[in-house]
Scaffold this active site. Structure first.
Site, PDB file in Angstrom:
ATOM      1  N   LYS A 154       0.828  -1.220   0.000  1.00 30.64           N
ATOM      2  CA  LYS A 154       0.000   0.000   0.000  1.00 30.64           C
ATOM      3  C   LYS A 154       0.862   1.269   0.000  1.00 30.64           C
ATOM      4  CE  LYS A 154      -2.220  -1.019   3.834  1.00 30.64           C
ATOM      5  NZ  LYS A 154      -1.604  -2.276   4.257  1.00 30.64           N
ATOM      6  N   ARG A 171      -9.376  -0.241   9.666  1.00 26.02           N
ATOM      7  CA  ARG A 171      -8.866  -1.591   9.850  1.00 26.02           C
ATOM      8  C   ARG A 171      -9.849  -2.466  10.610  1.00 26.02           C
ATOM      9  NH1 ARG A 171      -3.132  -0.082   9.438  1.00 26.02           N
ATOM     10  NH2 ARG A 171      -1.903  -1.966   9.357  1.00 26.02           N
ATOM     11  N   ARG A 212      12.145  -7.500   6.041  1.00 31.53           N
ATOM     12  CA  ARG A 212      12.016  -6.303   5.209  1.00 31.53           C
ATOM     13  C   ARG A 212      12.745  -5.116   5.876  1.00 31.53           C
ATOM     14  NH1 ARG A 212       6.052  -3.621   4.273  1.00 31.53           N
ATOM     15  NH2 ARG A 212       6.187  -3.172   6.498  1.00 31.53           N
ATOM     16  N   ARG A 219      11.849  -2.242  10.788  1.00 30.28           N
ATOM     17  CA  ARG A 219      10.760  -1.801  11.649  1.00 30.28           C
ATOM     18  C   ARG A 219      10.584  -2.826  12.756  1.00 30.28           C
ATOM     19  NH1 ARG A 219       5.569  -0.297   8.030  1.00 30.28           N
ATOM     20  NH2 ARG A 219       4.566  -1.595   9.606  1.00 30.28           N
ATOM     21  N   ARG A 238       0.454  -9.989  13.186  1.00 28.19           N
ATOM     22  CA  ARG A 238      -0.103  -8.917  12.340  1.00 28.19           C
ATOM     23  C   ARG A 238      -1.003  -9.500  11.254  1.00 28.19           C
ATOM     24  NH1 ARG A 238       5.038  -6.057  10.336  1.00 28.19           N
ATOM     25  NH2 ARG A 238       3.712  -4.768   9.021  1.00 28.19           N
TER      26      ARG A 238
HETATM   27  P1  ADP Z   1       1.219  -2.564   7.940  1.00 30.86           P
HETATM   28  O1  ADP Z   1      -0.043  -2.345   7.168  1.00 30.86           O
HETATM   29  O2  ADP Z   1       2.384  -2.942   7.073  1.00 30.86           O
HETATM   30  O3  ADP Z   1       1.050  -3.454   9.127  1.00 30.86           O
HETATM   31  P2  ADP Z   1       1.159   0.187   8.960  1.00 30.86           P
HETATM   32  O4  ADP Z   1       2.354   1.070   8.869  1.00 30.86           O
HETATM   33  O5  ADP Z   1      -0.043   0.541   8.160  1.00 30.86           O
HETATM   34  O6  ADP Z   1       1.728  -1.221   8.574  1.00 30.86           O
HETATM   35  O7  ADP Z   1       0.693   0.051  10.494  1.00 30.86           O
HETATM   36  C1  ADP Z   1       1.602  -0.314  11.503  1.00 30.86           C
HETATM   37  C2  ADP Z   1       0.876  -0.563  12.808  1.00 30.86           C
HETATM   38  O8  ADP Z   1       0.207   0.646  13.245  1.00 30.86           O
HETATM   39  C3  ADP Z   1      -0.231  -1.612  12.806  1.00 30.86           C
HETATM   40  O9  ADP Z   1       0.280  -2.919  12.923  1.00 30.86           O
HETATM   41  C4  ADP Z   1      -1.045  -1.161  14.046  1.00 30.86           C
HETATM   42  O10 ADP Z   1      -0.404  -1.532  15.240  1.00 30.86           O
HETATM   43  C5  ADP Z   1      -1.004   0.343  13.963  1.00 30.86           C
HETATM   44  N1  ADP Z   1      -2.145   0.897  13.186  1.00 30.86           N
HETATM   45  C6  ADP Z   1      -2.060   1.583  12.020  1.00 30.86           C
HETATM   46  N2  ADP Z   1      -3.299   1.926  11.580  1.00 30.86           N
HETATM   47  C7  ADP Z   1      -4.184   1.426  12.483  1.00 30.86           C
HETATM   48  C8  ADP Z   1      -5.604   1.412  12.597  1.00 30.86           C
HETATM   49  N3  ADP Z   1      -6.367   1.980  11.661  1.00 30.86           N
HETATM   50  N4  ADP Z   1      -6.162   0.792  13.654  1.00 30.86           N
HETATM   51  C9  ADP Z   1      -5.414   0.222  14.587  1.00 30.86           C
HETATM   52  N5  ADP Z   1      -4.072   0.182  14.555  1.00 30.86           N
HETATM   53  C10 ADP Z   1      -3.442   0.772  13.512  1.00 30.86           C
END
Ligand code: ADP
Length: 217
Positions: A13, A88, A127, A154, A165
């Site tokens: 994304k 999410r 990664r 990360r 995750r």
């Molecule tokens: P990825 O989609 O690769 O897991 P992101 O950078 O989008 O990575 O998100 C990293 C983390 O941030 C998620 O694993 C979660 O802990 C938190 N997070 C991000 N967006 C949300 C959301 N909308 N609701 C709850 N937690 C979130």
């Protein structure tokens, strides 16, 4: 132009947001990046969020809805935005519907980057990411091609957080697809292939939607 990027962790994304961002000149709202900025700045929210992200869990709906509400009312969002990482959960999707309605906006397209679970596990484990521009790279790469920064891993890409995750994504996030499918908004795009190939498909999906809108306007 309002776009929603949907996909599992590791589906690409963040990478695919670059094309519509420069093509349409609209901001990329990535909730994960926003949380990581809070963590880096050691704000109260950042301190609260850090262990949650490290464990691969979700930050609470209330907090996330508040963050997004404050972001979409900023002036740079007037011409539109690319939403990435939100919603999410089903309650987040319902809150986003209300927020969009209050702003008099709607999503033009939901881009679903589809990648099989085995590929996701492989992509995420090991990664590396550029701390400056957030581009991601495969294991073994030393520096960012764009700005030369030394790459880092990360915390949530460490092996112990990757599977949780994906599991939480399958349980809590996959159900929101039906929420958008009902509106006929979802373009499903194969997230495997070169970045350029996938970007072409994303643009075609977005343009297809635009010409339909123009025809019916
Ligand atoms: P990825 O989609 O690769 O897991 P992101 O950078 O989008 O990575 O998100 C990293 C983390 O941030 C998620 O694993 C979660 O802990 C938190 N997070 C991000 N967006 C949300 C959301 N909308 N609701 C709850 N937690 C979130």
């Amino acid at each position: 132009m309002n776009l929603l990027l949907y996909g599992a962790p590791g589906s690409g994304k963040g990478t695919q947001a670059n094309m519509p961002r420069s093509h349409f000149g609209i901001p990329h709202i990535a909730t994960g990046d926003m949380l990581r900025a809070e963590i880096a700045a050691q704000t109260d929210l950042g301190r609260q969020a850090q262990p949650i992200l490290a464990a691969g869990k979700y930050v609470s709906d209330d907090i996330m809805i508040g963050i997004v509400r404050n972001r979409v009312i900023q002036p740079d969002c007037v011409p539109g935005f690319i939403m990435d990482g939100f919603p999410r959960t089903v309650p987040q999707a319902a809150a986003l519907d209300d927020l969009m309605a209050a702003l008099g906006k709607r999503f033009d397209r939901v881009i679903y980057l589809k990648v099989p679970v085995d590929d996701l596990l492989h992509r995420l484990s090991g990664r590396l990411v550029c701390p400056t521009c957030q581009r991601t790279y495969p294991p073994g790469t030393a520096r960012c091609e764009a700005d030369g920064s030394a790459l880092i891993q990360r915390e949530d890409d460490r092996a112990q957080a990757v599977r949780p995750r994906i599991e939480i994504y399958l349980e809590k996030t996959v159900p929101i697809l039906d929420h958008y499918r009902g509106g006929g908004l979802v373009s499903e795009i194969d997230g495997r292939g070169t970045i350029e190939e996938i970007s072409r498909h994303v643009l075609a999906a977005v343009n297809g939607r635009m010409s339909k809108t123009q025809k019916t306007a």
